[in-house]
Design an enzyme around this catalytic site. Sequence first.
Site, PDB file in Angstrom:
ATOM      1  N   ASP A 194       0.883  -1.159   0.000  1.00 51.06           N
ATOM      2  CA  ASP A 194       0.000   0.000   0.000  1.00 51.06           C
ATOM      3  C   ASP A 194       0.930   1.221   0.000  1.00 51.06           C
ATOM      4  O   ASP A 194       2.136   1.099   0.228  1.00 51.06           O
ATOM      5  CB  ASP A 194      -0.929  -0.018   1.221  1.00 51.06           C
ATOM      6  CG  ASP A 194      -2.113   0.937   1.036  1.00 51.06           C
ATOM      7  OD1 ASP A 194      -2.062   1.776   0.107  1.00 51.06           O
ATOM      8  OD2 ASP A 194      -3.074   0.847   1.814  1.00 51.06           O
ATOM      9  N   TRP A 195       0.378   2.382  -0.229  1.00 49.64           N
ATOM     10  CA  TRP A 195       1.206   3.583  -0.447  1.00 49.64           C
ATOM     11  C   TRP A 195       1.978   3.988   0.806  1.00 49.64           C
ATOM     12  O   TRP A 195       1.422   4.501   1.766  1.00 49.64           O
ATOM     13  CB  TRP A 195       0.305   4.718  -0.947  1.00 49.64           C
ATOM     14  CG  TRP A 195       0.231   4.791  -2.447  1.00 49.64           C
ATOM     15  CD1 TRP A 195       0.373   5.926  -3.197  1.00 49.64           C
ATOM     16  CD2 TRP A 195       0.025   3.739  -3.400  1.00 49.64           C
ATOM     17  NE1 TRP A 195       0.274   5.621  -4.551  1.00 49.64           N
ATOM     18  CE2 TRP A 195       0.064   4.306  -4.692  1.00 49.64           C
ATOM     19  CE3 TRP A 195      -0.159   2.359  -3.299  1.00 49.64           C
ATOM     20  CZ2 TRP A 195      -0.086   3.556  -5.862  1.00 49.64           C
ATOM     21  CZ3 TRP A 195      -0.307   1.602  -4.448  1.00 49.64           C
ATOM     22  CH2 TRP A 195      -0.274   2.199  -5.701  1.00 49.64           C
TER      23      TRP A 195
END
Length: 789
Positions: free
Chosen positions: A298-299
Amino acid sequence: MSLHEKYIAGIMLAMLTASSITVKAQTKIVPQLGKNSIQEVVAAMTLQEKCTLLVGAGKAPRPKQAAGLKAGMSNGFVAPPPMIGKTEVKVEGAAGNTNAIPRLGIPSMVLSDGPAGVRISPHRKGDSSHTYYATAFPVGTLLASTWDPAVVESVGKAFGNEVKEYGIDILLAPGVNIHRNPLNGRNFEYYSEDPLIAGKMAAALINGVQSNGVGTSIKHFAANNQETDRNFVNSEVSQRALRELYLKNFRIAITESHPWTVMSSYNRLNGSYTAERHDLITTVLRDEWKFKGFVMTDWGGGFSDVAEEKAGNDLIMPGRPDQIEDLMEAAQHDSLSMKILNENVAHILAIILKSPSFKKYAYSNKPDLKAHALVSRKAATEGMILLKNDAQTLPIVKKVKSIAAFGNASYFTIAGGTGSGDVNKAYVISVAQGLSNAGYKTDPILETSYTTFVKDTSAKLWANAKKEHHWPGPVPEMMVNEDKIADEANTADLALITIGRNAGEGSDRDLATNYTLTANEQQQIKKIANSFHAKSKKVVVVLNIGGVIDMNGWQDNADAILLAWQPGEEAGNAIADILSGKVDPSGKLATTFPVKYEDVPSAKNFPGEPANKPEHVVYQEGIYVGYRYYDTYKVKPMYEFGYGLSYTHFAISNLKLSSAVFNGVLTATVTVKNSGKVAGKEVVQAYISAPTKTIDKPAQELKAFGKTRLLQPGESQTLTFKINAADLASFHTDKSEWITDAGSYIFKAGASSRDIRQTANFSVAKAIMVEKDHDVLKPEVAIDEYKGK
Ligand code: BGC
């Protein structure tokens, strides 16, 4: 030819030969993706090129705070290595890109959110001639409430077409996490409290999207069930609860739809970040489930880039130049093997090969938004749930011509939640607009009051928030004065009150103000009801919400309640379709509405400890989530899992099992007959109660479901359900085995989890060991788990 000429010719020939040799040699040593095998391309890559591919093309420097934490990096900034790829920003507003390596014919891929529509910037600098709006489809929770994978697949098809026509390669969706607790701010993006529904719906969406030749990223893998402290919190979950709930949803979707990628989650799971868990990403996902795509973080998720690569988390997103250097350094110092690097690079290359960017697809930037709006509207009507309908208040009777529309959300209707799950749509049809489109008269004075109030209050909230450096809170409900309510009760034929709630990424919902209706909202509903009821006129409440809310203290005032969820850009039109009776409501709850929040099995353990900044959250309820808990522990819900009314009635009869003794596959058939007066669709839910001699089990579990076609009054349809041994098995932690126990089982066909219409018994003669899994993902601390009753 003179001697000199011969000499010159000789030199030229030699030069020509040499240069053709060089050309040949160069062609030979620079393999190209697509022309040469992936192995040849990988073999030709330099270390820097490999690491460049493994890290996304984000450009931000290392954040200062994190830098000091990494070995050997003290000053917080590392000069980035020279960029090899030339990665242009192709699609403005997309969440990220992978790095291109032109030397080897490797293009950059574009990755974009999110679950309810393509999330890109609608406008581009220097380009005023064109807009880039995307369709806002209904949120995941509504899609799941359709109980109809075909509808969800049709959304996926339209959605995937927008992905492709806007030049995107991979859609960062669907979100499939379980609704463990109603306060999770991202529940609207997710499907259900049940892994079968969540898995089947995600598979349908992925199949639809990917049929366009673009990819998806199923997220967030795994046990990411809250937003509070999401980057640090440690989810402590038993192996059984993981296997039966929090991994099962992913497993079903992944094996039935083969998403191109998986996104690991932000949280830690039983001690380590999911992106860094080899047992999760390699042992379970790749070895046990045979996942063939690539995994991305995920970011900004996870902590150690090197640990992520070792775990099999191939792509680090959004990526920073210094992360490339981290990986190179680790490889040079032998703390990251070339074998792992090569494997991870190969995973990404295999997907790039399939991508529109690699195929140089000439995207149009002109998806058919009009056609997709119709898909969005249809799906929205299929997933709305009629919760209450006293004395056949709905559909709105013919003599009702004018409707007094109350509630901020009647005019500012919420299409979907906030954060990366939000969509830049061209418009949202409000409830009031939808009613007017359907031919009802609404009051323009009321409309002006609401519009002015919401706009002014919102401007003030924003101005304050900017001054004080925080996000503005929600606009409070406008209070209509009693004279105006009385006036409306005199002139309008019906009152409609829309209650709106929003939430999204980054924080969970507040129990007192978001989950519960405010005192003002409750009072206002009461006042409106008193005035309209005094005139023998009905009151309809529309719930424009992304997650479960408290129903106490106000619902008795409503004659009918339509749960419209957050239905996408065609909200008002879809709501009017149901209210007017143009479409019969056929949605059913895929998540339970409890009587009170304290009844939720995870209420005591949400969002974890310590309460102000939870470091860990104990999943003490184990497998007893949602109806698995309410049914086993005999806690009466407000509206149970699977519940939803219709304007017609259905008889479910004639349940037949293929055999009374299980022989590998059980086939069950039931007849559904529309016994009412209007056309409609019914969802039949197949629950199974299993023997509990060896381990505790929920009182019943959903094992299959089916929705009829539109049945005319008097018409019947036979639905068929197939159950195999794996469907009946439970996870026995002591042996790491899925076992279908011997004993008596009950097959139940219901219109909801508490409205079982037909049952039949069958038995399993001898226990069946269905699968042996690796003994992985163990909690670090003992969990005092619920054990059933
Ligand atoms: C979210 C993801 C999203 C990503 C890219 C993250 O903050 O958790 O769901 O796909 O951002 O926008």
